[in-house]
Design a protein around this motif. Structure first.
Motif, PDB file in Angstrom:
ATOM      1  N   VAL A  62       0.745  -1.026   0.043  1.00  0.00           N
ATOM      2  CA  VAL A  62      -0.114   0.160   0.021  1.00  0.00           C
ATOM      3  C   VAL A  62       0.852   1.264   0.026  1.00  0.00           C
ATOM      4  N   GLN A  66       0.722   4.102  -2.865  1.00  0.00           N
ATOM      5  CA  GLN A  66       0.588   5.482  -2.505  1.00  0.00           C
ATOM      6  C   GLN A  66       2.020   6.441  -2.971  1.00  0.00           C
ATOM      7  N   LYS A  70       1.710   9.485  -5.583  1.00  0.00           N
ATOM      8  CA  LYS A  70       2.340  10.616  -5.565  1.00  0.00           C
ATOM      9  C   LYS A  70       3.340  10.928  -6.561  1.00  0.00           C
ATOM     10  N   ILE A  76      -1.849  12.599  -2.269  1.00  0.00           N
ATOM     11  CA  ILE A  76      -2.414  11.470  -1.689  1.00  0.00           C
ATOM     12  C   ILE A  76      -1.551  11.421  -0.196  1.00  0.00           C
ATOM     13  N   VAL A  78       0.720   9.566   2.309  1.00  0.00           N
ATOM     14  CA  VAL A  78       1.312   8.305   2.211  1.00  0.00           C
ATOM     15  C   VAL A  78       1.353   7.615   3.824  1.00  0.00           C
ATOM     16  N   PHE A  82      -4.699   1.262   2.843  1.00  0.00           N
ATOM     17  CA  PHE A  82      -5.655   1.624   1.776  1.00  0.00           C
ATOM     18  C   PHE A  82      -7.156   2.104   2.433  1.00  0.00           C
ATOM     19  N   THR A  86      -7.854   6.515  -0.241  1.00  0.00           N
ATOM     20  CA  THR A  86      -6.776   5.868  -1.064  1.00  0.00           C
ATOM     21  C   THR A  86      -7.483   5.220  -2.261  1.00  0.00           C
ATOM     22  N   ARG A  89      -8.486   7.956  -4.690  1.00  0.00           N
ATOM     23  CA  ARG A  89      -7.264   8.410  -5.696  1.00  0.00           C
ATOM     24  C   ARG A  89      -6.942   7.226  -6.678  1.00  0.00           C
TER      25      ARG A  89
END
Length: 184
Positions: A62, A66, A70, A76, A78, A82, A86, A89
């Motif tokens: 995950v 992320q 980015k 998003i 980080v 999730f 997330t 996104r």
């Protein structure tokens, strides 16, 4: 009558074609249940067996998704979780990339997320490589800069997994990194 000879010739031809097609036709993409041949590199064993990352998951993969979002300038947080944000996104990235927006990060989404990453690079995609190397048990400081230490760890990882030792995180290396299990 010559019919038995024709049948024998036909049977031999079909037998030969069956053997040749098994040799010439590559295995199905994504098939990971079949065991690799003895001595086959990991790269063969994980041929296109990308992990699926989905809502509710937590952990390194995950974080990787992320960070890669980015790197594509998707705003998003980080955090390795999730969550709903997330998922939103991921769906937006999938939509913008012409994919079915389902919030599942599978082979098509991974293919759009990953970027070749090489010495001298910096940013979120480098952090993702470093984090995956560390998860697999290879020394890696997560700095976001592709240093000589990152280069050496990646070379060592590639050699250990039967990949060409290029020191660049290409598609095959990303695939092996996401599939790698921690070393004992």
């Amino acid at each position: 009558m010559r019919r038995p000879a024709v049948y024998v010739a036909l049977a031999l031809a079909l037998f030969w074609l069956g053997r040749e097609s098994a040799r010439l036709i590559p295995p199905a993409v994504g098939r990971s249940s079949a065991a690799p041949a003895a001595g086959a590199p990991l790269a063969t064993a994980v041929r296109e067996a990308w992990p699926t990352v989905r809502p509710g998951d937590r952990g390194t993969l995950v974080w990787t998704v992320q960070r890669l979002l980015k790197a594509h300038r998707v705003p998003i947080t980080v955090n390795g979780v999730f969550d709903d944000a997330t998922g939103d996104r991921v769906r937006a990235f999938q939509h913008d990339s012409g994919l079915q927006p389902d919030a599942l990060v599978g082979v098509r989404t991974w293919s759009m997320l990953i970027k070749d990453t090489a010495p001298g690079d910096a940013g979120q995609q480098v952090e993702a490589v470093q984090d995956l190397l560390a998860r697999a048990g290879w020394p890696a400081d997560i700095t976001g800069r592709f240093t000589m230490a990152t280069h050496q760890s990646l070379l060592d990882f590639q050699r250990a997994h039967g990949l060409p030792p290029t020191g660049t995180a290409d598609r095959a290396t990303w695939l092996a990194l996401t599939a790698a299990r921690p070393r004992p």
